[in-house]
Motif scaffolding. Sequence first.
Motif, mmCIF file in Angstrom:
data_model
loop_
_atom_site.group_PDB
_atom_site.id
_atom_site.type_symbol
_atom_site.label_atom_id
_atom_site.label_comp_id
_atom_site.label_asym_id
_atom_site.label_seq_id
_atom_site.Cartn_x
_atom_site.Cartn_y
_atom_site.Cartn_z
ATOM 1 N N GLU A 34 0.717 -1.472 0.222
ATOM 2 C CA GLU A 34 0.034 -0.066 -0.666
ATOM 3 C C GLU A 34 0.680 1.204 0.431
ATOM 4 O OE1 GLU A 34 -4.353 -1.122 2.489
ATOM 5 O OE2 GLU A 34 -2.681 -0.612 3.722
ATOM 6 N N VAL A 35 1.655 0.964 0.711
ATOM 7 C CA VAL A 35 2.842 2.677 0.725
ATOM 8 C C VAL A 35 3.275 2.151 -0.450
ATOM 9 C CG1 VAL A 35 4.819 3.569 1.703
ATOM 10 C CG2 VAL A 35 3.182 2.148 3.081
ATOM 11 N N ASP A 36 3.842 1.705 -1.367
ATOM 12 C CA ASP A 36 4.665 1.854 -2.536
ATOM 13 C C ASP A 36 3.275 2.231 -4.185
ATOM 14 O OD1 ASP A 36 7.030 0.836 -1.826
ATOM 15 O OD2 ASP A 36 6.830 -1.037 -2.249
ATOM 16 N N ALA A 37 2.246 1.371 -3.963
ATOM 17 C CA ALA A 37 1.565 2.445 -4.345
ATOM 18 C C ALA A 37 1.003 3.633 -4.352
ATOM 19 C CB ALA A 37 -0.084 0.912 -4.176
ATOM 20 N N ALA A 38 1.183 3.802 -2.738
ATOM 21 C CA ALA A 38 0.972 5.759 -2.661
ATOM 22 C C ALA A 38 1.525 6.499 -2.842
ATOM 23 C CB ALA A 38 0.242 5.635 -1.340
ATOM 24 N N LEU A 39 2.757 5.561 -2.924
ATOM 25 C CA LEU A 39 3.633 6.844 -2.623
ATOM 26 C C LEU A 39 4.438 6.663 -3.908
ATOM 27 C CD1 LEU A 39 5.351 6.939 0.679
ATOM 28 C CD2 LEU A 39 4.143 8.803 -0.193
ATOM 29 N N GLN A 40 4.622 5.974 -4.779
ATOM 30 C CA GLN A 40 4.706 6.070 -6.334
ATOM 31 C C GLN A 40 3.840 5.756 -7.676
ATOM 32 O OE1 GLN A 40 6.654 1.662 -7.066
ATOM 33 N NE2 GLN A 40 8.647 2.185 -4.876
ATOM 34 N N GLY A 41 2.611 5.374 -7.214
ATOM 35 C CA GLY A 41 2.000 5.851 -8.057
ATOM 36 C C GLY A 41 1.523 7.285 -8.130
ATOM 37 N N GLU A 42 0.177 7.466 -8.359
ATOM 38 C CA GLU A 42 -0.699 8.730 -8.712
ATOM 39 C C GLU A 42 -0.041 9.703 -7.442
ATOM 40 O OE1 GLU A 42 -2.673 10.342 -10.850
ATOM 41 O OE2 GLU A 42 -1.792 8.573 -12.158
ATOM 42 N N GLY A 43 0.018 9.120 -6.018
ATOM 43 C CA GLY A 43 0.137 9.634 -4.769
ATOM 44 C C GLY A 43 1.407 10.331 -4.740
ATOM 45 N N SER A 44 2.117 10.013 -5.528
ATOM 46 C CA SER A 44 3.910 10.812 -5.674
ATOM 47 C C SER A 44 3.365 11.857 -6.758
ATOM 48 C CB SER A 44 4.905 9.785 -6.117
ATOM 49 O OG SER A 44 4.537 9.450 -8.104
ATOM 50 N N LYS A 45 2.301 12.552 -7.220
ATOM 51 C CA LYS A 45 2.400 13.422 -8.039
ATOM 52 C C LYS A 45 1.587 14.609 -7.261
ATOM 53 C CE LYS A 45 1.435 11.075 -12.993
ATOM 54 N NZ LYS A 45 2.588 9.733 -11.915
ATOM 55 N N GLY A 46 2.179 15.654 -7.434
ATOM 56 C CA GLY A 46 1.549 16.426 -6.525
ATOM 57 C C GLY A 46 1.975 16.638 -4.572
ATOM 58 N N THR A 47 1.222 17.082 -3.993
ATOM 59 C CA THR A 47 1.887 17.274 -2.481
ATOM 60 C C THR A 47 1.071 15.499 -1.692
ATOM 61 O OG1 THR A 47 0.431 18.735 -2.272
ATOM 62 C CG2 THR A 47 2.671 19.764 -2.935
ATOM 63 N N THR A 48 2.277 15.290 -0.607
ATOM 64 C CA THR A 48 1.696 14.813 -0.329
ATOM 65 C C THR A 48 2.347 14.185 1.469
ATOM 66 O OG1 THR A 48 1.799 12.359 -1.963
ATOM 67 C CG2 THR A 48 2.472 12.126 0.209
ATOM 68 N N LEU A 49 1.467 14.507 2.436
ATOM 69 C CA LEU A 49 1.797 14.707 3.226
ATOM 70 C C LEU A 49 1.473 13.128 3.901
ATOM 71 C CD1 LEU A 49 2.857 16.705 6.211
ATOM 72 C CD2 LEU A 49 0.624 16.565 6.382
ATOM 73 N N LEU A 50 2.507 12.732 4.740
ATOM 74 C CA LEU A 50 2.899 11.647 5.399
ATOM 75 C C LEU A 50 2.582 11.493 6.683
ATOM 76 C CD1 LEU A 50 2.795 8.379 4.902
ATOM 77 C CD2 LEU A 50 5.836 8.740 4.968
ATOM 78 N N VAL A 51 1.667 10.630 7.234
ATOM 79 C CA VAL A 51 2.283 11.609 8.996
ATOM 80 C C VAL A 51 2.831 10.024 9.446
ATOM 81 C CG1 VAL A 51 0.992 11.760 11.292
ATOM 82 C CG2 VAL A 51 0.104 13.053 9.182
ATOM 83 N N VAL A 52 3.498 9.929 10.146
ATOM 84 C CA VAL A 52 4.241 8.347 11.537
ATOM 85 C C VAL A 52 3.054 8.595 12.879
ATOM 86 C CG1 VAL A 52 6.290 7.671 11.455
ATOM 87 C CG2 VAL A 52 6.280 8.632 9.686
ATOM 88 N N ASN A 53 2.080 8.049 12.609
ATOM 89 C CA ASN A 53 1.623 7.943 13.585
ATOM 90 C C ASN A 53 1.749 7.406 14.823
ATOM 91 O OD1 ASN A 53 -0.494 8.717 15.190
ATOM 92 N ND2 ASN A 53 -2.248 7.511 14.238
#
Length: 147
Positions: A34-53
């Motif tokens: 899920e991390v790779d899909a988010a941070l390499q796919g569409e989620g890597s375009k534009g700005t992304t905020l990742l919270v390490v909870n």
Amino acid sequence: MAQNFYFQQMQMMVQPMRDELTQVGFQELTTPEEVDAALQGEGSKGTTLLVVNSVCGCAAGLARPAVALSLKNEKTPAHLYTVFAGQDRDATAQARSYFKELPPSSPSFVLMKDGKVVHMVHRHEIEGNSLEVISQYLTNAYDQYCD
């Protein structure tokens, strides 16, 4: 059997901590895939905020409320993701591999633009600060990097 019971109890205990972020628009990433899909796919375009909870007190009293407050800013990241340190260990390790040059920190906020880290707020910047100050760290970065 006892280990399964412990795991279920822990999941029930941390669910409200997860919900604090998902209720304001964050998508949980619980596996490395899920991390790779988010941070390499569409989620890597534009700005992304990742919270390490995290389960720690500064996450509960400061980090999660501050990030929720920051999302009231005019400019905000296009993508909002979260991993849970100590709970979803493999997902957290995979997320940290995207910013391995920075020391691990829980809780923390990582702002990425087009897949590259542009700003990070570490635990030591969260502890001992007010919600408003922490939120300002984030909104200053949003104003600089978000469209």
